[in-house]
Design an enzyme around this catalytic site. Structure first.
Site, mmCIF file in Angstrom:
data_model
loop_
_atom_site.group_PDB
_atom_site.id
_atom_site.type_symbol
_atom_site.label_atom_id
_atom_site.label_comp_id
_atom_site.label_asym_id
_atom_site.label_seq_id
_atom_site.Cartn_x
_atom_site.Cartn_y
_atom_site.Cartn_z
ATOM 1 N N ASP A 126 0.849 -1.201 0.000
ATOM 2 C CA ASP A 126 0.000 0.000 0.000
ATOM 3 C C ASP A 126 0.889 1.256 0.000
ATOM 4 O O ASP A 126 0.837 2.071 0.908
ATOM 5 C CB ASP A 126 -0.916 -0.041 1.236
ATOM 6 C CG ASP A 126 -1.982 1.031 1.233
ATOM 7 O OD1 ASP A 126 -2.124 1.745 0.221
ATOM 8 O OD2 ASP A 126 -2.667 1.145 2.265
ATOM 9 N N LYS B 290 0.871 3.816 -2.038
ATOM 10 C CA LYS B 290 0.216 5.071 -2.474
ATOM 11 C C LYS B 290 1.210 5.986 -3.182
ATOM 12 O O LYS B 290 1.458 7.115 -2.772
ATOM 13 C CB LYS B 290 -0.457 5.800 -1.314
ATOM 14 C CG LYS B 290 -1.566 4.999 -0.653
ATOM 15 C CD LYS B 290 -2.381 5.791 0.331
ATOM 16 C CE LYS B 290 -3.484 4.990 0.980
ATOM 17 N NZ LYS B 290 -3.009 4.001 1.988
ATOM 18 N N ASP C 214 3.486 10.442 -7.814
ATOM 19 C CA ASP C 214 4.476 11.363 -8.371
ATOM 20 C C ASP C 214 4.522 11.222 -9.893
ATOM 21 O O ASP C 214 3.688 10.519 -10.470
ATOM 22 C CB ASP C 214 5.847 11.069 -7.730
ATOM 23 C CG ASP C 214 6.701 12.323 -7.579
ATOM 24 O OD1 ASP C 214 6.791 13.100 -8.555
ATOM 25 O OD2 ASP C 214 7.278 12.519 -6.498
HETATM 26 O O1 S5P Z 1 -8.822 5.701 1.887
HETATM 27 C C1 S5P Z 1 -8.114 4.868 2.414
HETATM 28 C C2 S5P Z 1 -7.203 4.097 1.683
HETATM 29 C C3 S5P Z 1 -6.459 3.116 2.338
HETATM 30 S S1 S5P Z 1 -5.505 2.058 1.380
HETATM 31 N N1 S5P Z 1 -8.229 4.618 3.745
HETATM 32 C C4 S5P Z 1 -7.477 3.680 4.408
HETATM 33 O O2 S5P Z 1 -7.667 3.500 5.610
HETATM 34 N N2 S5P Z 1 -6.540 2.946 3.719
HETATM 35 C C5 S5P Z 1 -5.634 1.988 4.400
HETATM 36 O O3 S5P Z 1 -6.406 0.939 4.960
HETATM 37 C C6 S5P Z 1 -4.831 2.581 5.557
HETATM 38 O O4 S5P Z 1 -3.570 3.059 5.106
HETATM 39 C C7 S5P Z 1 -4.674 1.409 6.510
HETATM 40 O O5 S5P Z 1 -3.544 0.631 6.156
HETATM 41 C C8 S5P Z 1 -5.933 0.569 6.260
HETATM 42 C C9 S5P Z 1 -7.052 0.838 7.260
HETATM 43 O O6 S5P Z 1 -6.658 0.470 8.546
HETATM 44 P P1 S5P Z 1 -7.677 0.455 9.796
HETATM 45 O O7 S5P Z 1 -6.810 0.077 10.945
HETATM 46 O O8 S5P Z 1 -8.258 1.820 9.935
HETATM 47 O O9 S5P Z 1 -8.718 -0.596 9.472
#
Ligand code: S5P
Length: 251
Positions: free
Chosen positions: A92, A94, A97
């Site tokens: 992940d 993200k 750039d």
């Molecule tokens: O919009 C987003 C995109 C992602 S990839 N919101 C997110 O929360 N994530 C990722 O999903 C975030 O970086 C984390 O690794 C995971 C959510 O984690 P949680 O602990 O809140 O369930």
């Protein structure tokens, strides 16, 4: 809001990207649309977590740059577990750039993401051509974020979806709403027992995301890795997610 139209079953989605096809195949075989986010900071914790949740998930999502003792050995070990328990490795990162910089980050950093990741996340803010550098790795674009006050408004979402549909590298997108059927939808911000944290994260239940957003894969972090018994938690999310998915087919 009520779903606008009937959802398409995973097996009927016209996914052409080989990694997308593999993900769908694994979901149907394992009866799971669960992706566990291993937001853990040591090799030991990550390997232990992967072994415990592996049979319940279709992919293990990592943030390599939070791992304090990251090494090639972690990847060697994770690949073993992934092969044995049949799940994909999802970085992940993200990216966000110009293509050239993303290419360096993808191929040349100490994380050597291009060597092992089946899937990566990318903010498509750099435009269509910036996505070419990911070659055969499956790209999942972030077209809408789960956090409160995100800047991914309707205008950005529409443009980001257009780029995703045009790029042969993209198999799906992260969003909190329905997206076109030719892309797989990945939805984070899923938790059974919490509505959010104090840093802007917002949670929905598995039932809501499968029914209202027609999510194909839910991404769960703290709901599983913070649980007292992570294996049981993974199984619980897997079961609830799959039941919610099946129910959403009949809505
Ligand atoms: O919009 C987003 C995109 C992602 S990839 N919101 C997110 O929360 N994530 C990722 O999903 C975030 O970086 C984390 O690794 C995971 C959510 O984690 P949680 O602990 O809140 O369930």
């Amino acid at each position: 809001a009520a779903p606008a139209k009937q959802r398409i079953a995973l097996e009927d989605k016209k996914i052409v990207h080989p990694v997308g096809k593999r993900l769908v195949e694994l979901a149907l075989k394992k009866q799971s649309n669960l992706i566990a986010s291993a937001d853990l900071i040591t090799t030991e914790e990550i390997i232990d977590f992967a072994n415990k949740v592996g049979e319940h998930i279709v992919a293990l999502k990592l943030h390599s740059d939070i791992i304090q003792d990251f090494s090639d050995n972690l990847i060697v070990e994770l690949k073993k577990v992934a092969r044995e328990k049949e799940f994909l490795l999802f970085e992940d990162r993200k990216f966000g750039d110009i293509g050239n910089t993303q290419e360096l980050q993808f191929k040349k950093s100490i994380y050597k993401i291009s060597d092992w990741a089946d899937l990566v996340t990318v903010h498509p803010i750099g435009g269509l051509e910036s996505l070419k550098v990911f070659e055969n790795t499956g790209v999942i674009t972030i077209v809408e974020m789960s956090s409160k006050g995100t800047l991914t408004d309707d205008y950005y979402f529409t443009k980001a979806i257009n780029v995703s549909e045009e790029s042969g590298n993209v198999l799906g997108a992260v969003a909190q709403r329905q997206i076109p059927d030719n892309l797989l939808l990945f939805t984070p911000g899923v938790n059974i027992s919490s509505t959010g944290d104090n840093k802007g994260q917002q949670y929905n239940t598995p039932e809501l995301v499968f029914k209202n957003y027609h999510t194909d894969f839910m991404i769960v972090g703290r709901g599983i890795y913070k649980a007292a018994d992570v294996k049981t938690a993974a199984k619980e999310y897997q079961t609830l997610g799959w039941i919610s998915y099946l129910q959403s087919l009949n809505d």
